[in-house]
Scaffold this motif. Structure first.
Motif, PDB file in Angstrom:
ATOM      1  N   LEU A 191       0.838  -1.186   0.000  1.00 40.13           N
ATOM      2  CA  LEU A 191       0.000   0.000   0.000  1.00 40.13           C
ATOM      3  C   LEU A 191       0.881   1.246   0.000  1.00 40.13           C
ATOM      4  O   LEU A 191       1.902   1.295   0.670  1.00 40.13           O
ATOM      5  CB  LEU A 191      -0.879  -0.026   1.257  1.00 40.13           C
ATOM      6  N   ARG A 192       0.473   2.260  -0.772  1.00 42.44           N
ATOM      7  CA  ARG A 192       1.121   3.573  -0.692  1.00 42.44           C
ATOM      8  C   ARG A 192       0.044   4.592  -0.378  1.00 42.44           C
ATOM      9  O   ARG A 192      -0.955   4.687  -1.084  1.00 42.44           O
ATOM     10  CB  ARG A 192       1.831   3.940  -1.995  1.00 42.44           C
ATOM     11  N   ARG A 193       0.280   5.361   0.686  1.00 40.28           N
ATOM     12  CA  ARG A 193      -0.736   6.297   1.137  1.00 40.28           C
ATOM     13  C   ARG A 193      -0.070   7.603   1.560  1.00 40.28           C
ATOM     14  O   ARG A 193       0.934   7.582   2.277  1.00 40.28           O
ATOM     15  CB  ARG A 193      -1.512   5.685   2.300  1.00 40.28           C
ATOM     16  N   ASN A 194      -0.620   8.719   1.142  1.00 40.19           N
ATOM     17  CA  ASN A 194      -0.062  10.016   1.505  1.00 40.19           C
ATOM     18  C   ASN A 194      -0.361  10.358   2.955  1.00 40.19           C
ATOM     19  O   ASN A 194      -1.497  10.212   3.424  1.00 40.19           O
ATOM     20  CB  ASN A 194      -0.612  11.111   0.590  1.00 40.19           C
ATOM     21  N   VAL A 195       0.697  10.794   3.658  1.00 41.06           N
ATOM     22  CA  VAL A 195       0.597  11.129   5.075  1.00 41.06           C
ATOM     23  C   VAL A 195       1.298  12.472   5.293  1.00 41.06           C
ATOM     24  O   VAL A 195       2.379  12.705   4.752  1.00 41.06           O
ATOM     25  CB  VAL A 195       1.252  10.044   5.958  1.00 41.06           C
ATOM     26  N   THR A 196       0.692  13.340   6.086  1.00 41.94           N
ATOM     27  CA  THR A 196       1.358  14.599   6.410  1.00 41.94           C
ATOM     28  C   THR A 196       2.501  14.341   7.377  1.00 41.94           C
ATOM     29  O   THR A 196       2.428  13.471   8.243  1.00 41.94           O
ATOM     30  CB  THR A 196       0.378  15.603   7.038  1.00 41.94           C
ATOM     31  N   ASN A 197       3.572  15.091   7.204  1.00 47.24           N
ATOM     32  CA  ASN A 197       4.795  14.903   7.983  1.00 47.24           C
ATOM     33  C   ASN A 197       4.592  15.351   9.434  1.00 47.24           C
ATOM     34  O   ASN A 197       4.506  16.549   9.720  1.00 47.24           O
ATOM     35  CB  ASN A 197       5.943  15.680   7.345  1.00 47.24           C
ATOM     36  N   LYS A 198       4.586  14.391  10.355  1.00 45.73           N
ATOM     37  CA  LYS A 198       4.369  14.717  11.763  1.00 45.73           C
ATOM     38  C   LYS A 198       5.638  15.218  12.448  1.00 45.73           C
ATOM     39  O   LYS A 198       5.611  15.534  13.640  1.00 45.73           O
ATOM     40  CB  LYS A 198       3.815  13.497  12.505  1.00 45.73           C
ATOM     41  N   ALA A 199       6.749  15.303  11.690  1.00 44.47           N
ATOM     42  CA  ALA A 199       7.956  15.949  12.196  1.00 44.47           C
ATOM     43  C   ALA A 199       8.039  17.389  11.702  1.00 44.47           C
ATOM     44  O   ALA A 199       9.084  18.018  11.788  1.00 44.47           O
ATOM     45  CB  ALA A 199       9.200  15.173  11.767  1.00 44.47           C
ATOM     46  N   ASN A 200       6.933  17.899  11.202  1.00 45.79           N
ATOM     47  CA  ASN A 200       6.799  19.274  10.739  1.00 45.79           C
ATOM     48  C   ASN A 200       5.795  19.974  11.658  1.00 45.79           C
ATOM     49  O   ASN A 200       4.650  19.536  11.781  1.00 45.79           O
ATOM     50  CB  ASN A 200       6.298  19.283   9.295  1.00 45.79           C
ATOM     51  N   LYS A 201       6.212  21.054  12.287  1.00 44.08           N
ATOM     52  CA  LYS A 201       5.359  21.724  13.275  1.00 44.08           C
ATOM     53  C   LYS A 201       4.050  22.219  12.670  1.00 44.08           C
ATOM     54  O   LYS A 201       3.032  22.331  13.373  1.00 44.08           O
ATOM     55  CB  LYS A 201       6.112  22.880  13.930  1.00 44.08           C
ATOM     56  N   ARG A 202       4.034  22.482  11.374  1.00 47.64           N
ATOM     57  CA  ARG A 202       2.787  22.909  10.746  1.00 47.64           C
ATOM     58  C   ARG A 202       1.731  21.814  10.804  1.00 47.64           C
ATOM     59  O   ARG A 202       0.534  22.087  10.853  1.00 47.64           O
ATOM     60  CB  ARG A 202       3.035  23.304   9.286  1.00 47.64           C
ATOM     61  N   HIS A 203       2.171  20.550  10.762  1.00 47.94           N
ATOM     62  CA  HIS A 203       1.239  19.420  10.806  1.00 47.94           C
ATOM     63  C   HIS A 203       1.124  18.821  12.203  1.00 47.94           C
ATOM     64  O   HIS A 203       0.261  17.976  12.443  1.00 47.94           O
ATOM     65  CB  HIS A 203       1.687  18.333   9.824  1.00 47.94           C
ATOM     66  N   ASN A 204       2.013  19.215  13.086  1.00 48.04           N
ATOM     67  CA  ASN A 204       2.030  18.660  14.442  1.00 48.04           C
ATOM     68  C   ASN A 204       2.396  19.796  15.406  1.00 48.04           C
ATOM     69  O   ASN A 204       3.541  19.901  15.854  1.00 48.04           O
ATOM     70  CB  ASN A 204       3.045  17.516  14.513  1.00 48.04           C
ATOM     71  N   PRO A 205       1.439  20.651  15.740  1.00 49.17           N
ATOM     72  CA  PRO A 205       1.729  21.837  16.560  1.00 49.17           C
ATOM     73  C   PRO A 205       2.291  21.528  17.939  1.00 49.17           C
ATOM     74  O   PRO A 205       2.873  22.411  18.570  1.00 49.17           O
ATOM     75  CB  PRO A 205       0.348  22.514  16.676  1.00 49.17           C
ATOM     76  N   SER A 206       2.151  20.285  18.401  1.00 44.86           N
ATOM     77  CA  SER A 206       2.646  19.952  19.741  1.00 44.86           C
ATOM     78  C   SER A 206       4.159  19.809  19.795  1.00 44.86           C
ATOM     79  O   SER A 206       4.736  19.692  20.883  1.00 44.86           O
ATOM     80  CB  SER A 206       2.003  18.646  20.234  1.00 44.86           C
ATOM     81  N   LEU A 207       4.840  19.802  18.635  1.00 46.65           N
ATOM     82  CA  LEU A 207       6.298  19.670  18.630  1.00 46.65           C
ATOM     83  C   LEU A 207       6.948  20.853  19.345  1.00 46.65           C
ATOM     84  O   LEU A 207       6.553  22.001  19.157  1.00 46.65           O
ATOM     85  CB  LEU A 207       6.832  19.603  17.205  1.00 46.65           C
ATOM     86  N   THR A 208       7.935  20.546  20.160  1.00 47.90           N
ATOM     87  CA  THR A 208       8.687  21.587  20.868  1.00 47.90           C
ATOM     88  C   THR A 208      10.172  21.311  20.721  1.00 47.90           C
ATOM     89  O   THR A 208      10.576  20.192  20.420  1.00 47.90           O
ATOM     90  CB  THR A 208       8.321  21.612  22.360  1.00 47.90           C
ATOM     91  N   PRO A 209      11.030  22.318  20.951  1.00 45.63           N
ATOM     92  CA  PRO A 209      12.477  22.073  20.924  1.00 45.63           C
ATOM     93  C   PRO A 209      12.833  21.027  21.973  1.00 45.63           C
ATOM     94  O   PRO A 209      12.046  20.809  22.892  1.00 45.63           O
ATOM     95  CB  PRO A 209      13.065  23.448  21.266  1.00 45.63           C
ATOM     96  N   PRO A 210      14.006  20.379  21.884  1.00 48.97           N
ATOM     97  CA  PRO A 210      15.093  20.641  20.927  1.00 48.97           C
ATOM     98  C   PRO A 210      14.859  19.940  19.584  1.00 48.97           C
ATOM     99  O   PRO A 210      13.917  19.159  19.434  1.00 48.97           O
ATOM    100  CB  PRO A 210      16.311  20.044  21.639  1.00 48.97           C
TER     101      PRO A 210
END
Length: 426
Positions: free
Chosen positions: A66-85
């Motif tokens: 299967l190939r399925r498009n997924v938004t990058n969860k290592a991108n803060k635009r798609h995963n606002p909960s990401l914080t530094p570092p």
């Protein structure tokens, strides 16, 4: 004229790159019109399913993954909960950062699903995640190794981005959705292997830094010739976090094949030198420009191209003679153990019967002259008729190897097809 068929996007998904995965020959009658190929036509991968459509004049080709498009969860635009570092801040704002993620489930998984009928899933699928480049699932022949697993198993391939480099990640919700879709029902699973190849180290580091997936059950982390000190964060710190979360039984395996694929101090891995105890010596597989290794992996690529009819060696030529001699001694793909010490470190046992230890094969008195003879034809991409020119000029691995004139990419790019079977499948 050199063939570029294998660099075709549809070929990278549907056609065979290794002799043991060659299926039916492509013809004008059995190619999906929505996925045209370049000429000369190649052979389909044995993992490609062809289904006739109504009327009998058209077919549909579906890869058994299967190939399925997924938004990058290592991108803060798609995963606002990401914080530094290690927050990635250089992803172009114009890039949607939605990527095709591949999923392959073993026949044992589908058989188990059938046996359950309507009962609840109670045996977790053993999941391996590879952070790679893009088309390794098919062009590196990875499904063959996972298909052999008798326990329900799955391989997920997450692409990498360069240039510029940034990491792509999925989270647990993505993981669950991908597996449920691939199997066709709600399943249980646990991630047991996470790995990185090439630019995929960025995605692996981001996943570990931001705890994107549950790694409590991960048994090993495998780094395929991409142990950089810094790659979307400090790799040593990311691995340290993984060891704390997964526990003391976590094994880290590192393949060292090239200088460009790793951060080196002299000829030694910088991450290993600067962080004693992080990666034990038994976990390091040194194939660093080893002639026998180069001979084996380039033979395998050349063999696939010849078997598929992409090229032919002049009968009786020195290279033809060397190739045929190599063919007589080359172990089957997926049977060569790169290091007995690493195998014992990971599994606690000696390699099983039927497997071939690389060093024993390479140093065998009968094999050595054959390997040496073949290796002498390695040559350069700029010299016609040499192994390198035939592989990259015909784009046998699915691309041309990068900037013209740069020799040595084969040591990096052709690692997974021969040695991915060892530690990638869970």
């Amino acid at each position: 004229m050199a063939s570029t068929s294998r660099a075709n996007q549809a070929s990278r998904v549907l056609d065979a790159y290794y002799a043991d995965e060659i299926g039916v020959r492509n013809t004008s009658a059995n190619i999906d019109r929505s996925q045209p190929r370049d000429t000369p036509l190649l052979s389909k991968n044995k993992f490609t399913t062809v289904t006739p459509l109504s009327g009998g004049t058209r077919v549909q080709e579906i890869p058994q993954s299967l190939r399925r498009n997924v938004t990058n969860k290592a991108n803060k635009r798609h995963n606002p909960s990401l914080t530094p570092p290690a927050l990635q801040t250089k992803i172009p704002p114009t890039d949607t950062d939605t990527r095709p993620v591949w999923v392959y489930v073993s026949p044992s998984t589908t058989a188990y699903a059938t046996s359950l009928a309507g009962a609840e899933w109670d045996k977790p699928i053993r999941v391996s995640i590879l952070y790679g480049v893009m088309f390794e699932m098919n062009r590196h022949g990875l499904r063959t190794a996972v298909a052999a697993r008798t326990e329900p198993s799955a391989l997920i391939l997450i692409p990498g981005i360069e240039p510029p480099r940034w990491g792509v990640g999925i989270d647990e919700r993505d993981l669950s959705d991908l597996l449920n879709t691939a199997v066709g029902r709600t399943v249980k699973y646990q991630t047991e292997v996470v790995a990185a190849f090439s630019t995929g180290i960025n995605g692996l580091n981001q996943t570990l830094f931001h705890n994107l997936i549950d790694i409590r059950h991960v048994k090993r982390i495998v780094i395929y010739d991409c142990l950089y000190e810094q790659s979307s964060g400090d790799t040593a710190v990311a691995l340290g976090l993984a060891k704390r979360r997964a526990g003391s039984n976590l094994k880290i395996v590192v393949y060292k094949c090239t200088s460009g694929g790793n951060s080196l101090t002299g000829n030694k891995l910088s991450v290993v030198m600067k962080h004693p105890g992080l990666i034990p010596s038994a976990g390091i597989i040194n194939l660093f420009y080893v002639p026998a290794y180069t001979a084996l992996v380039t033979f395998r690529s050349l063999e696939g191209g010849i078997a598929d009819g992409v090229l032919a060696l002049p009968s009786g030529s020195p290279l033809d003679t060397a190739f045929n001699a190599m063919k007589r001694i080359a172990p089957a793909r997926g049977t060569v153990v790169s290091s007995a010490a690493t195998w014992r470190h990971v599994f606690g046992t000696t390699p099983p019967a039927g497997k071939v230890l690389f060093e024993s094969w390479a140093n065998d008195r009968a094999n050595s002259p054959v390997i040496d003879s073949f290796y002498r034809h390695l040559g350069s991409r700029s010299k016609a008729g040499t192994i390198r020119e035939l592989i990259w000029g015909n784009q046998l691995p699915g691309w041309d190897g990068g900037p013209a004139g740069r020799d040595g990419e084969e040591n990096h790019d052709l690692l997974l097809p021969d040695f991915g079977w060892e530690y990638l499948p869970a």
